[in-house]
Design a protein around this motif. Sequence first.
Motif, PDB file in Angstrom:
ATOM      1  N   GLY A 135       0.824  -1.208   0.000  1.00  0.00           N
ATOM      2  CA  GLY A 135       0.000   0.000   0.000  1.00  0.00           C
ATOM      3  C   GLY A 135       0.860   1.260   0.000  1.00  0.00           C
ATOM      4  N   HIS A 136       1.916   1.232   0.808  1.00  0.00           N
ATOM      5  CA  HIS A 136       2.829   2.364   0.890  1.00  0.00           C
ATOM      6  C   HIS A 136       3.465   2.637  -0.476  1.00  0.00           C
ATOM      7  N   GLN A 137       3.868   1.567  -1.156  1.00  0.00           N
ATOM      8  CA  GLN A 137       4.579   1.737  -2.423  1.00  0.00           C
ATOM      9  C   GLN A 137       3.676   2.257  -3.532  1.00  0.00           C
ATOM     10  N   ILE A 138       2.415   1.806  -3.537  1.00  0.00           N
ATOM     11  CA  ILE A 138       1.491   2.325  -4.553  1.00  0.00           C
ATOM     12  C   ILE A 138       1.142   3.775  -4.226  1.00  0.00           C
ATOM     13  N   ALA A 196       0.142  14.186  -6.819  1.00  0.00           N
ATOM     14  CA  ALA A 196       0.037  15.162  -5.730  1.00  0.00           C
ATOM     15  C   ALA A 196      -1.216  14.951  -4.884  1.00  0.00           C
ATOM     16  N   MET A 197      -1.444  13.686  -4.507  1.00  0.00           N
ATOM     17  CA  MET A 197      -2.614  13.381  -3.683  1.00  0.00           C
ATOM     18  C   MET A 197      -2.243  13.460  -2.208  1.00  0.00           C
ATOM     19  N   SER A 198      -3.239  13.659  -1.352  1.00  0.00           N
ATOM     20  CA  SER A 198      -3.007  13.582   0.089  1.00  0.00           C
ATOM     21  C   SER A 198      -2.805  12.114   0.460  1.00  0.00           C
ATOM     22  N   ALA A 199      -2.215  11.871   1.629  1.00  0.00           N
ATOM     23  CA  ALA A 199      -1.913  10.504   2.035  1.00  0.00           C
ATOM     24  C   ALA A 199      -3.176   9.646   2.085  1.00  0.00           C
ATOM     25  N   ALA A 200      -4.257  10.205   2.659  1.00  0.00           N
ATOM     26  CA  ALA A 200      -5.490   9.429   2.793  1.00  0.00           C
ATOM     27  C   ALA A 200      -6.086   9.109   1.418  1.00  0.00           C
ATOM     28  N   ALA A 201      -6.106  10.124   0.538  1.00  0.00           N
ATOM     29  CA  ALA A 201      -6.661   9.910  -0.782  1.00  0.00           C
ATOM     30  C   ALA A 201      -5.829   8.878  -1.559  1.00  0.00           C
ATOM     31  N   ALA A 202      -4.501   8.965  -1.383  1.00  0.00           N
ATOM     32  CA  ALA A 202      -3.622   8.033  -2.085  1.00  0.00           C
ATOM     33  C   ALA A 202      -3.867   6.603  -1.625  1.00  0.00           C
ATOM     34  N   ARG A 203      -4.113   6.440  -0.322  1.00  0.00           N
ATOM     35  CA  ARG A 203      -4.353   5.098   0.196  1.00  0.00           C
ATOM     36  C   ARG A 203      -5.671   4.531  -0.345  1.00  0.00           C
ATOM     37  N   ALA A 204      -6.677   5.387  -0.395  1.00  0.00           N
ATOM     38  CA  ALA A 204      -7.967   4.933  -0.936  1.00  0.00           C
ATOM     39  C   ALA A 204      -7.814   4.553  -2.412  1.00  0.00           C
ATOM     40  N   GLU A 205      -7.059   5.387  -3.129  1.00  0.00           N
ATOM     41  CA  GLU A 205      -6.847   5.106  -4.546  1.00  0.00           C
ATOM     42  C   GLU A 205      -6.039   3.807  -4.723  1.00  0.00           C
ATOM     43  N   ALA A 206      -5.064   3.581  -3.830  1.00  0.00           N
ATOM     44  CA  ALA A 206      -4.276   2.348  -3.900  1.00  0.00           C
ATOM     45  C   ALA A 206      -5.170   1.123  -3.732  1.00  0.00           C
ATOM     46  N   ALA A 207      -6.125   1.217  -2.806  1.00  0.00           N
ATOM     47  CA  ALA A 207      -7.051   0.101  -2.602  1.00  0.00           C
ATOM     48  C   ALA A 207      -7.892  -0.128  -3.852  1.00  0.00           C
ATOM     49  N   VAL A 235      -6.983  -4.663 -10.266  1.00  0.00           N
ATOM     50  CA  VAL A 235      -6.177  -5.772 -10.798  1.00  0.00           C
ATOM     51  C   VAL A 235      -6.579  -7.107 -10.157  1.00  0.00           C
ATOM     52  N   GLU A 236      -7.784  -7.128  -9.582  1.00  0.00           N
ATOM     53  CA  GLU A 236      -8.415  -8.357  -9.089  1.00  0.00           C
ATOM     54  C   GLU A 236      -7.646  -9.031  -7.959  1.00  0.00           C
ATOM     55  N   ILE A 237      -7.113  -8.216  -7.052  1.00  0.00           N
ATOM     56  CA  ILE A 237      -6.529  -8.796  -5.844  1.00  0.00           C
ATOM     57  C   ILE A 237      -7.623  -8.863  -4.793  1.00  0.00           C
ATOM     58  N   PRO A 238      -7.918 -10.080  -4.298  1.00  0.00           N
ATOM     59  CA  PRO A 238      -9.001 -10.212  -3.322  1.00  0.00           C
ATOM     60  C   PRO A 238      -8.684  -9.477  -2.017  1.00  0.00           C
ATOM     61  N   ASN A 239      -9.689  -8.998  -1.314  1.00  0.00           N
ATOM     62  CA  ASN A 239      -9.558  -8.242  -0.060  1.00  0.00           C
ATOM     63  C   ASN A 239      -8.555  -7.104  -0.206  1.00  0.00           C
ATOM     64  N   ALA A 240      -8.722  -6.299  -1.250  1.00  0.00           N
ATOM     65  CA  ALA A 240      -7.722  -5.293  -1.597  1.00  0.00           C
ATOM     66  C   ALA A 240      -7.377  -4.378  -0.423  1.00  0.00           C
ATOM     67  N   ALA A 241      -8.398  -3.884   0.299  1.00  0.00           N
ATOM     68  CA  ALA A 241      -8.141  -2.920   1.366  1.00  0.00           C
ATOM     69  C   ALA A 241      -7.246  -3.518   2.449  1.00  0.00           C
ATOM     70  N   GLU A 242      -7.469  -4.821   2.768  1.00  0.00           N
ATOM     71  CA  GLU A 242      -6.637  -5.460   3.793  1.00  0.00           C
ATOM     72  C   GLU A 242      -5.233  -5.723   3.281  1.00  0.00           C
ATOM     73  N   ARG A 243      -5.129  -6.080   1.995  1.00  0.00           N
ATOM     74  CA  ARG A 243      -3.833  -6.445   1.445  1.00  0.00           C
ATOM     75  C   ARG A 243      -2.891  -5.259   1.320  1.00  0.00           C
ATOM     76  N   LEU A 244      -3.419  -4.047   1.472  1.00  0.00           N
ATOM     77  CA  LEU A 244      -2.566  -2.859   1.387  1.00  0.00           C
ATOM     78  C   LEU A 244      -1.440  -2.909   2.408  1.00  0.00           C
ATOM     79  N   SER A 245      -1.726  -3.486   3.576  1.00  0.00           N
ATOM     80  CA  SER A 245      -0.699  -3.488   4.610  1.00  0.00           C
ATOM     81  C   SER A 245       0.161  -4.754   4.580  1.00  0.00           C
ATOM     82  N   ALA A 246       0.086  -5.512   3.499  1.00  0.00           N
ATOM     83  CA  ALA A 246       0.949  -6.695   3.372  1.00  0.00           C
ATOM     84  C   ALA A 246       2.254  -6.312   2.678  1.00  0.00           C
ATOM     85  N   TYR A 247       3.297  -7.079   2.951  1.00  0.00           N
ATOM     86  CA  TYR A 247       4.607  -6.845   2.339  1.00  0.00           C
ATOM     87  C   TYR A 247       4.739  -7.692   1.065  1.00  0.00           C
TER      88      TYR A 247
END
Lengths: 319, 373
Positions: free
Chosen positions: B157-160, B169-180, B186-198
Amino acid sequence: MTSILSVRGLTKHFRGRAGLFREPPPPVRAVDGIDLDVPEGGTLGLVGESGCGKSTTGRLVLRLIEADHGSILFAGEDVRAADAARLRALRRRMQIVFQDPFGSLDPRMTVREILEEPFLIHRIGDAAERGRRVRRLLDAVGLAAHHAARHPHQFSGGQRQRIGLARALALDPALIVADEPVSALDVSVQAQVLNLMKDLQRERRLSMLFISHNLAVVRHMADEVAVMYLGVVVEQAPRETLFAAPLHPYTRALLSAVPDPGGEKRARVVLRGEIPSPSAPPSGCRFRTRCPLAEPRCAETVPALRAVAPGHRVACHLA
Amino acid sequence: MLRYTIGRLVSAIPVLLVVSLVAFAIIALVPGDMASEMAGPSATAEELQRLRVQLGLDVRGLTVRFGPWAVVEDVSFAVAPGEVLAIVGESGCGKSMTALALTRLVPEPGRISGAVLFEGRDLLTLGEREMRQVRGDRIAMIFQEPMTSLNPVFTVGHQIAEALTWHAAMSAAAARAEAARLLSLVEIPNAAERLSAYPHEFSGGMRQRVMIAMALACRPALLIADEPTTALDATVQAQIIDLLRRLRAELGMAVILITHDLGVVSDFADRVAVMYAARVVETAPAEALFAAPRHPYTEGLLASLPRLDTTAERLASIPGQVPPPFALPPGCRFAPRCAHAKAPCEAGLPPLLPAGDARAAACIRLTDYAVAS
C-alpha cells in the motif's frame, strides 16, 4: 510395452525444523503417493506447474534425495533397497540432465575433464581409451573435437546443454531423467536440442523421464504423459489421447491456458486463484479450490486415479 | 535574520513566477513540440493535450551503442493509442534494451540516438526532470520479476501510494484509498486489507498484479511490459494476460509487450515487430504474421516451435545461434543461419521494405515473397 522404471506409491514430505520456542512447520507434501511407468525405449512426460512435485520426483527416482515411502523398480531391481555399491552400479545406467547446464558443469574444468570424470570414477579405460570416448561423445552431441579444451563459460546455452547431454550419455545409460532440459533455451536452439535428444534416444534405445512445464515440448517428446498437481498425478494417458481428449479439469485448463501461435483459438478455461501451498493441500480433491466443476463431495473424498480406458487413468469424481 | 530571509524569498516570488512562466512558454513553443505546432496558437490546453495523446508513440531510427557496438540499431516503429505492439526476439536481440531506451533508462555507458516521439515531444531531448514526469506519469513499465522491482521493506500500500503522492500530488489518505481501488482493479481479493501486506507475502502472480496496479496509478497512456509473464506458470500467465487485455480495453492505454513467447504474442498483440541481432527484421499485424511470415527468421522461429495440435517427428530448427553484437556477419545478419541465403545477402544490410498490407520485412527475397503471395 514393458516399463524400464516402475514407481509405486512414491512419497516425499519435506519436514521443517522446530525452533526452541516454535513447533515444527507442517511438512511440505512435495510428492504424495504417485505411480509412474516409463516405457522401455520410450518417453514418459511429466508435466505440471511450479511446486507440483515433478522435479522432486525426478530426484527421488535417482535417489539424489531419499523417498519416505513407495517403491522404485528399475529394470526389475529395487532402487530403494540398493546399498552404496549397488547404487553406484545402478547410477551408471540412470542419468540426469538439468535445466541449467551452467549450474551443473564445474566452471574450473575443461569439457574434456568434465566428460572424462565419469570414466575415472567408474575406472573405465586408460587415458587413450578415455580420450577416444570423449571425442565420440562430443561427436554424438554435435560438438567439435577442439571444444574439449574449452571451459563451460565459453559456450552458449544450447552448447552447454549439449555438454550436459554428453556427460549424461558417457556411461551408456538406459534411462535419462531430463529435468526441464530446454526451458532456459531460446526456441530456435530449443528445437536443435530436442531434435538431438530424439536422435540420441533412437540410436541408443534410451528410455526417458522427461520433466517439463511446457506442454508443447512434452507433446513433442513423450509417448506417455502424466500430469501432476500439488504432489499427485491427476491424469495419465498416451500422448495422443491426453492432448486430444483430456478428462481431468486441470489438464483441460492447463491445455487451454497455453496460447498456440497460429493454431486455432480454443475456448479458454481461466482458473481462479493460484496453486495452494503444498504444506496445506485442500481436503479431498486437491484441485477443487480452483476447479470450475467442483461439487461438495470433492471436498470430502480423495478421488482415486482410476482407469477410464486402456492406458488412460484420471483422478476426478466427475470424469 | 530568519525574518529577513523569509522576506527576501517572499519578495522573490513574483520574479520567480514570471521567470517560470517565460520558461514554460519557451518549452511549450520549442520546435520539437509537434502537438502545439499542429494545433496552432489558438488551441486550448485541453485540445492540445487531446492532440498530444492522439500522436501516440513514434520511434525513429532508435540506436543504442555501448562503445563501438550497437545493441539496438536503427529501430523504427509506431504505437497508436490503445494499440498493443509486441516486440519479439530471442535473448540478446536487443528487445529489452529497446524498452529501456524508450524511457532513457539504458545503463551507463550506453548511448541512445534517434528519436522517440511521444505525444508530440522527442523524449530524447527532454531534460531529466521532464523525463521523470513522463516516466510513471505517461509511460509506466513492468518487468519480468516483480520482486526485484518492489521494495521488500515497505508495504504494498505504501509503495502504490508513494507513486500517487509523487506524481498525482494526492493527500496521504486519498492516495491510500486510490491504492485500494487499484488493487481491486487488478483483481486482488480483499484489496483494502492487502494494502498493509509486504511483497514477500504475495505469490508471483499476485506480485505481478501489484506491479500492474502501481504502473496504472497515474493512468499512463503507454505501458511497457518486459516479459511480464515469463516467470509465471501457464494458468497464472493466462490470468495476467486476460487482466492486461481487460485493462487495455477499459483504460484505453497502449501497450508495448516485450517477449520471447510467440504464444503470448498471438494471444494479446495487435502488431508485432520481430527483432534479430539489434535490428527489426519484420513488422506486421499479428494475425498476418502468424499466417504468413515474410522474413526467413520469423518463418524459422514459428517452425521451430513444438505444437499442441499436431505431432511432428522432427522440429524445423534454425542452425547456429544469434551472433553477439561484437561479431556480426557482413550484410544480412541472419544470412549465416538462413536456408535461403545467396551471395547478394552478404553484400549489405537489407533495408526494411514494405511487404504488403501494413507490413514490412528486411530481406532481399522480399520480391520473391511478393510474387508468391
